[in-house]
Design an enzyme around this catalytic site. Sequence first.
Site, PDB file in Angstrom:
ATOM      1  N   GLU A  41      -8.745   4.361  -8.258  1.00  0.00           N
ATOM      2  CA  GLU A  41      -9.015   4.329  -6.822  1.00  0.00           C
ATOM      3  C   GLU A  41     -10.457   4.788  -6.594  1.00  0.00           C
ATOM      4  OE1 GLU A  41      -5.305   4.509  -4.196  1.00  0.00           O
ATOM      5  OE2 GLU A  41      -5.834   6.567  -4.635  1.00  0.00           O
ATOM      6  N   SER A  53      -8.389   0.220  -0.011  1.00  0.00           N
ATOM      7  CA  SER A  53      -8.500  -0.865   0.980  1.00  0.00           C
ATOM      8  C   SER A  53      -7.802  -2.156   0.534  1.00  0.00           C
ATOM      9  CB  SER A  53      -9.971  -1.130   1.332  1.00  0.00           C
ATOM     10  OG  SER A  53     -10.530  -0.013   1.991  1.00  0.00           O
ATOM     11  N   ASN A  56       1.597   4.504  -0.523  1.00  0.00           N
ATOM     12  CA  ASN A  56       1.298   5.918  -0.298  1.00  0.00           C
ATOM     13  C   ASN A  56       1.112   6.117   1.208  1.00  0.00           C
ATOM     14  OD1 ASN A  56       0.349   8.498  -0.175  1.00  0.00           O
ATOM     15  ND2 ASN A  56      -1.567   8.127  -1.297  1.00  0.00           N
ATOM     16  N   TRP A  57       2.134   6.668   1.840  1.00  0.00           N
ATOM     17  CA  TRP A  57       2.085   6.853   3.302  1.00  0.00           C
ATOM     18  C   TRP A  57       1.170   8.007   3.706  1.00  0.00           C
ATOM     19  CZ3 TRP A  57       7.834   6.340   5.423  1.00  0.00           C
ATOM     20  CH2 TRP A  57       8.259   5.014   5.239  1.00  0.00           C
ATOM     21  N   LYS A  58       0.723   8.798   2.738  1.00  0.00           N
ATOM     22  CA  LYS A  58      -0.105   9.986   3.025  1.00  0.00           C
ATOM     23  C   LYS A  58       0.612  10.842   4.084  1.00  0.00           C
ATOM     24  CE  LYS A  58      -4.065   7.446   1.419  1.00  0.00           C
ATOM     25  NZ  LYS A  58      -5.489   7.222   1.424  1.00  0.00           N
ATOM     26  N   GLU A  88      -7.789  12.684  -2.425  1.00  0.00           N
ATOM     27  CA  GLU A  88      -7.723  13.554  -1.242  1.00  0.00           C
ATOM     28  C   GLU A  88      -7.281  14.958  -1.636  1.00  0.00           C
ATOM     29  OE1 GLU A  88      -5.330  10.865   1.073  1.00  0.00           O
ATOM     30  OE2 GLU A  88      -7.056   9.530   1.192  1.00  0.00           O
ATOM     31  N   HIS A 138      -4.505  12.680  -6.612  1.00  0.00           N
ATOM     32  CA  HIS A 138      -5.111  11.771  -5.627  1.00  0.00           C
ATOM     33  C   HIS A 138      -6.453  12.371  -5.186  1.00  0.00           C
ATOM     34  CE1 HIS A 138      -5.830   9.519  -1.966  1.00  0.00           C
ATOM     35  NE2 HIS A 138      -5.010   8.610  -2.462  1.00  0.00           N
TER      36      HIS A 138
END
Length: 236
Positions: free
Chosen positions: A159, A197, A8-10, A91, A89
């Site tokens: 997550e 992480s 996941n490159w965000k 975020e 997600h």
Amino acid sequence: MKPLIVANWKCNPITQSEAKELFDSISKGIKDIENAETVICPPFIYLSLLKGLTLGAQDCYFEEKGAYTGEVSAAMLKDLGCQYIIVGHSERRKLFGEKNNDVNKKVLAVLDAGLIPILCVGETEQEREQEKTEEVLKAELEIGLIDVHDVSKVIVAYEPIWAIGTGNPCDIEEAQRMKGIIQKMVSKNIRILYGGSVNSENAEGYLKQAEFNGLLVGGASLKAKEFIKIVNRSLS
Ligand code: 13P
């Protein structure tokens, strides 16, 4: 089943040339690996530039098309070659106010488009301290999966929010316990990933000891060498 390693490159990197360079370096490094399935989820705008590895998106809108300024639908992402879409997600939940019901609509839209949703769940540090972890996960899974007839078509990513981007990954034993709890809440044949992480040192533990079916990798997926190492350490 092969472990599924999802990058996941965000909201990274900033330029097309950096995106291509990162993608090409990863492609080169993993081209001979057959015992793991790797998915790259870049920002939407890079999807059409990147060819040769399995692609996923980081989000989608739940309607197929129409007057929804700024949104991108699962059907559009399918047309671009995506096979997976991350939904819910933390975020998106925290920064963009997505609720479990919105996430459920997205899960259904992704399935309707014939793609595979990666449904993210996880508790905050405060929820963990207040012993609300199971309650939070149960709601995220129960509401997130409403009207999903075949849950084996969904992938769940655990997550823990306190482990995301903090360099403070979940303990392997604790992750194993959480995997068991989530597995009991959902169907036996649903795949469950760990994220938070992840790096080349701890990747193997989540897959082999904690028995996750794959990994959802953020920061470490932006460094080609480190991500290639993670994929290599994931092989059974
Ligand atoms: P990090 O690997 O940077 O902790 O991010 C995890 C994540 O949010 C992947 O979706």
